[in-house]
Motif scaffolding. Structure first.
Motif, PDB file in Angstrom:
ATOM      1  N   GLY A  73       0.778  -1.233   0.000  1.00 25.12           N
ATOM      2  CA  GLY A  73       0.000   0.000   0.000  1.00 25.12           C
ATOM      3  C   GLY A  73       0.806   1.277   0.000  1.00 25.12           C
ATOM      4  O   GLY A  73       0.242   2.362   0.131  1.00 25.12           O
ATOM      5  N   VAL A  92      -3.535   4.783  -1.139  1.00 25.49           N
ATOM      6  CA  VAL A  92      -4.293   4.202  -0.037  1.00 25.49           C
ATOM      7  C   VAL A  92      -3.892   4.892   1.261  1.00 25.49           C
ATOM      8  O   VAL A  92      -2.705   5.003   1.572  1.00 25.49           O
ATOM      9  CB  VAL A  92      -4.035   2.687   0.077  1.00 25.49           C
ATOM     10  N   ARG A  95      -2.291   2.700   4.529  1.00 22.75           N
ATOM     11  CA  ARG A  95      -1.831   1.396   4.027  1.00 22.75           C
ATOM     12  C   ARG A  95      -2.666   0.227   4.552  1.00 22.75           C
ATOM     13  O   ARG A  95      -2.151  -0.853   4.840  1.00 22.75           O
ATOM     14  CB  ARG A  95      -0.356   1.182   4.372  1.00 22.75           C
ATOM     15  N   TYR A  97      -6.682  -1.923   4.295  1.00 18.23           N
ATOM     16  CA  TYR A  97      -7.954  -2.145   3.624  1.00 18.23           C
ATOM     17  C   TYR A  97      -8.755  -3.132   4.457  1.00 18.23           C
ATOM     18  O   TYR A  97      -8.218  -3.833   5.323  1.00 18.23           O
ATOM     19  CB  TYR A  97      -7.751  -2.679   2.202  1.00 18.23           C
ATOM     20  N   MET A 111     -11.584   0.573   1.383  1.00 19.67           N
ATOM     21  CA  MET A 111     -10.378   1.316   1.760  1.00 19.67           C
ATOM     22  C   MET A 111     -10.620   2.802   1.565  1.00 19.67           C
ATOM     23  O   MET A 111     -11.522   3.215   0.833  1.00 19.67           O
ATOM     24  CB  MET A 111      -9.169   0.864   0.935  1.00 19.67           C
ATOM     25  N   VAL A 113      -9.021   6.237   0.141  1.00 20.18           N
ATOM     26  CA  VAL A 113      -8.012   6.619  -0.842  1.00 20.18           C
ATOM     27  C   VAL A 113      -7.952   8.132  -0.986  1.00 20.18           C
ATOM     28  O   VAL A 113      -8.952   8.837  -0.800  1.00 20.18           O
ATOM     29  CB  VAL A 113      -8.290   5.983  -2.225  1.00 20.18           C
TER      30      VAL A 113
END
Length: 286
Positions: A73, A92, A95, A97, A111, A113
């Motif tokens: 990520g 992301v 880092r 998700y 996630m 972003v």
């Protein structure tokens, strides 16, 4: 190397909009209230996104991509924007998700972003003059006199076609050879230019190993009556590497009397085989 979202037809659907934020990272000092430190001085968009429900095989593809290609990520990647559907560079947050099981052995990936400002993507360049230079509309809107040997190919990260995987935009124009005949198309509407300013012409090219001959991306300057005055740009041999090549040309001084201009894309008559793909055609003032 440009990294792309790995799952075909699994776009990000909006669950909540964080609005425009600075993408800051919060932390607690040894004393006092929590602080927030911006990740970047630029103003960026932050979104919470979730995939549609995917199968276990796609989940494995995503996890390998996140851990290896995305270096857990830490690397930015390119994905379609949740609203505009244009390709944009993203990062992301933190880092991490999430994976949520669904019925039928499916999963949803979630996630946060950041949509990063990046001048390499058409539509984010200040003063862009070429309409639909990345063909994001999925057709030749903004272009005219398109020959039958030109068609559009969509970026597809899971295609068996290695070129389709490498297109650095939603679409690219694929120019097949027509030995003995030069084929070209040009921007449908002449755009205004100022002889007192300097301009930069840019595009991305990727071609298969069989592609030969030459191609050109040029700009023609016109006077107030629409009469051509001069042409600038360059003619190149295709890269033939199946890897995107970015070209950037700082154009010389415009001819006196130039009022408008049009961009031409051409596959020359010396091409006898293979395909050349062009996208992200751009002209901007410096």
């Amino acid at each position: 190397m440009t990294i792309y979202w790995p799952l075909k037809d699994v776009g990000a659907s909006i669950r909540s909009n964080y609005a425009l934020q600075d993408g800051g990272h919060a932390f607690e000092p040894e004393a006092g209230a929590p602080l927030s430190r911006p990740r970047t001085t630029a103003r960026v968009e932050a979104w919470k996104v979730e995939t549609i429900a995917i199968r276990e095989g796609d989940l494995a593809i995503f996890e390998d991509w996140f851990d290896d290609t995305l270096a857990k990520g830490t690397q930015p990647f390119v994905m379609t924007h949740p609203v505009t559907r244009a390709f944009r560079k993203m990062q992301v947050q933190d880092r991490v998700y999430s994976i949520t099981p669904r019925r039928g052995g499916r999963f949803v990936i979630g996630m946060n972003v950041l949509v990063l400002p990046d001048a390499s993507f058409p539509g984010t360049r200040k003063g862009e003059l070429v309409e639909n230079g990345d063909f994001r509309t999925g057709d030749f809107t903004g272009w005219t006199s398109v020959p039958s040997t030109f068609d559009l190919v969509q970026n597809d990260q899971q295609s068996a076609d290695a070129i389709a995987q490498k297109i650095p935009a939603p679409y690219a124009v694929r120019m097949a050879s027509n030995s003995g005949t030069a084929e070209s198309m040009f921007s449908a509407t002449a755009f205004a230019v100022d002889p007192a300013k300097s301009y930069r012409l840019q595009y991305d090219e990727v071609s298969d190993a069989a592609a030969d001959g030459t191609f050109a991306v040029v700009v023609t300057y016109l006077d107030g009556g629409g009469t051509p005055l001069a042409t600038d740009g360059s003619t190149f041999a295709p890269s033939g590497t199946s890897q995107p090549i970015h070209k950037s040309i700082d154009l010389p001084a415009l001819p006196g009397g130039a009022v408008t201009a049009q961009v031409f894309v051409r596959r020359d008559a010396n091409g006898t085989a293979g395909n050349i793909y062009l996208t992200n055609v751009s002209m901007v003032p410096l």
